[in-house]
Design an enzyme around this catalytic site. Structure first.
Site, short mmCIF file in Angstrom:
data_model
loop_
_atom_site.label_atom_id
_atom_site.label_comp_id
_atom_site.label_asym_id
_atom_site.label_seq_id
_atom_site.Cartn_x
_atom_site.Cartn_y
_atom_site.Cartn_z
N SER A 204 44.37 66.32 29.51
CA SER A 204 45.80 66.27 29.72
C SER A 204 46.60 67.69 29.53
CB SER A 204 46.52 64.96 28.83
OG SER A 204 47.86 64.89 29.63
N CYS A 344 64.27 51.11 11.78
CA CYS A 344 64.03 51.23 10.37
C CYS A 344 63.13 51.96 9.63
CB CYS A 344 64.32 50.00 9.63
SG CYS A 344 65.92 49.02 10.06
N ASP A 345 62.21 52.49 10.76
CA ASP A 345 60.76 53.08 10.24
C ASP A 345 60.99 54.65 10.16
OD1 ASP A 345 58.29 54.03 9.91
OD2 ASP A 345 57.40 52.70 11.22
N TYR A 374 54.70 58.79 30.93
CA TYR A 374 54.24 58.39 29.36
C TYR A 374 55.67 58.33 28.58
CZ TYR A 374 50.03 59.62 31.34
OH TYR A 374 48.85 59.79 31.94
#
Length: 395
Positions: A204, A344-345, A374
């Site tokens: 890519s 919250c991560d 994407y």
């Protein structure tokens, strides 16, 4: 979700139906989108004219059939735009992608180029009229033969693994047969193939046009060892987009290099395929994310790495950004910022750095560009943060 009343001097936001062929709410500008929006989520923006222009570049220049890699952006408006522009072939990887494309463009030709498929997916695709399938192992070849009843109309494409090239994101680690296996598989597949081809992927965001020549020379050497005639060559994807700090050669240089390499390696006269995904839709889409808080050079947005900004978090390259102020303010110069998403991560972070006006504040909107590929396709619903709002901007 969108206002229908505007100040007397404001330009009407939602364009007349006659100007809107995407099937989406269509606006003349991002400013019009934001003036009309009353929702609380991020906004996905498609630019159909940019997608159509990218498609015409490939249709007019690529030396073979253009297959849109649906995984890059499966939004119905993208598929509809590409079909209307003249793209007639689609690279699909699942039963749902088969059904999606056929629901929008029933007469499209589908190529199931995922090298590892479930038996149910093979049966469904074959029953739906798909005849082109990729494989990279003896087990996958046998699976396809069994699930199609040893059909005599199969067009089989062997995926070969390439030596490492110069792409920003190499893709040879997961799929592809090595040289020894490729020789055996070509010999095994030839008696069962109405048409037999070889397919590869240079990686890519390929920034070196010569990678395609190196790939085609490698394919020629494998075919020499196998002593097997083929009917097609699929050059895969990898066609790049100009992100900040990346300056790929013009797309015409890639087409010229591929054409020259095909002739030099004895592939003239064969069916040639290409699978652009990112190159067709990346610049045709973006995300509008609202700033919920600012802490120094950290901006907290209502979209993030669990949403459409996954690539902005995972990839080593930058994405272009634009600021839309919630109220007029004097220009305060530029500064580099880091983004945090709404979940919250703590992993929901996009390091950037993202170059924006230094006065950005809560309530402003940031357009993260080149996310047509994407971006929306990878968004999840983690923590309850997601958007169902997609609009077209007819710029």
């Amino acid at each position: 979700m969108f206002k229908t009343d505007y100040a007397p001097l404001a330009r009407p936001a939602i364009l007349p139906d006659s100007d809107n062929r995407s099937g989406l709410p269509a606006f003349a500008s991002v400013g019009d989108v934001l003036r009309a929006y009353e929702g609380d989520d991020a906004i996905f923006v498609l630019y159909p004219k940019k997608i159509a222009a990218a498609a015409r570049t490939f249709l007019n220049g690529f030396p073979g059939k253009v297959l849109y890699a649906v995984k890059a952006n499966p939004h119905p408006a993208v598929i509809k735009t590409l079909w209307t522009t003249g793209v007639r072939n689609f690279d699909v990887a699942s039963t749902r992608e088969v059904e999606l494309v056929q629901s929008i463009a029933p007469s499209a030709k589908l190529f199931f180029m995922h090298p590892v498929k479930s038996r149910a997916a093979i049966r469904h695709a074959y029953a739906a009229g798909v005849r082109d399938f990729s494989f990279d192992s003896a087990e996958e070849l046998q699976k396809m033969l069994e699930e199609t009843g040893y059909a005599n109309d199969l067009c089989l494409h062997l995926r070969v693994a390439l030596p490492k090239g110069n792409a920003a994101m190499p893709l040879s680690g997961k799929f592809g047969a090595d040289r020894e296996a490729a020789v055996d598989l070509l010999q095994a597949a030839r008696p069962h193939s109405m048409q037999l081809g070889v397919t590869f992927h240079v990686g890519s965001q390929c920034l070196d046009v010569e990678d395609y020549d190196r790939a085609l020379r490698y394919v020629r050497s494998v075919l020499g060892d196998a002593d097997v005639a083929i009917d097609s060559v699929d050059c895969g994807g990898g066609f790049p987009v100009a992100y900040p700090d990346m300056k790929p050669a013009p797309m015409g240089d890639y087409f010229s290099a591929i054409r020259k390499a095909l002739d030099a390696n004895g592939f003239a006269g064969l069916q040639v395929l290409g699978e652009p995904g990112r190159a067709l839709c990346a610049q045709g889409g973006s995300t509008l994310a609202r700033v919920e808080a600012r802490k120094g050079r950290d901006l907290y947005l209502n979209d993030g790495s669990y949403g459409s900004l996954f690539d902005a978090a995972q990839c080593a390259w930058k994405f272009p950004v634009k600021l839309y102020r919630s109220a007029p303010r004097p220009d305060a110069g530029k500064a580099d910022f880091r983004f945090f998403g709404p979940t919250c991560d703590s992993l929901d972070v996009m390091e950037g750095p993202f170059d924006l006006p230094a006065d950005v504040q809560e309530g402003d909107w940031i357009e993260v560009c080149h996310l047509g590929a994407y971006g929306q396709a990878l968004a999840s619903r983690f923590n309850g943060f997601y958007s169902e709002t997609t609009v077209a901007v007819m710029a």
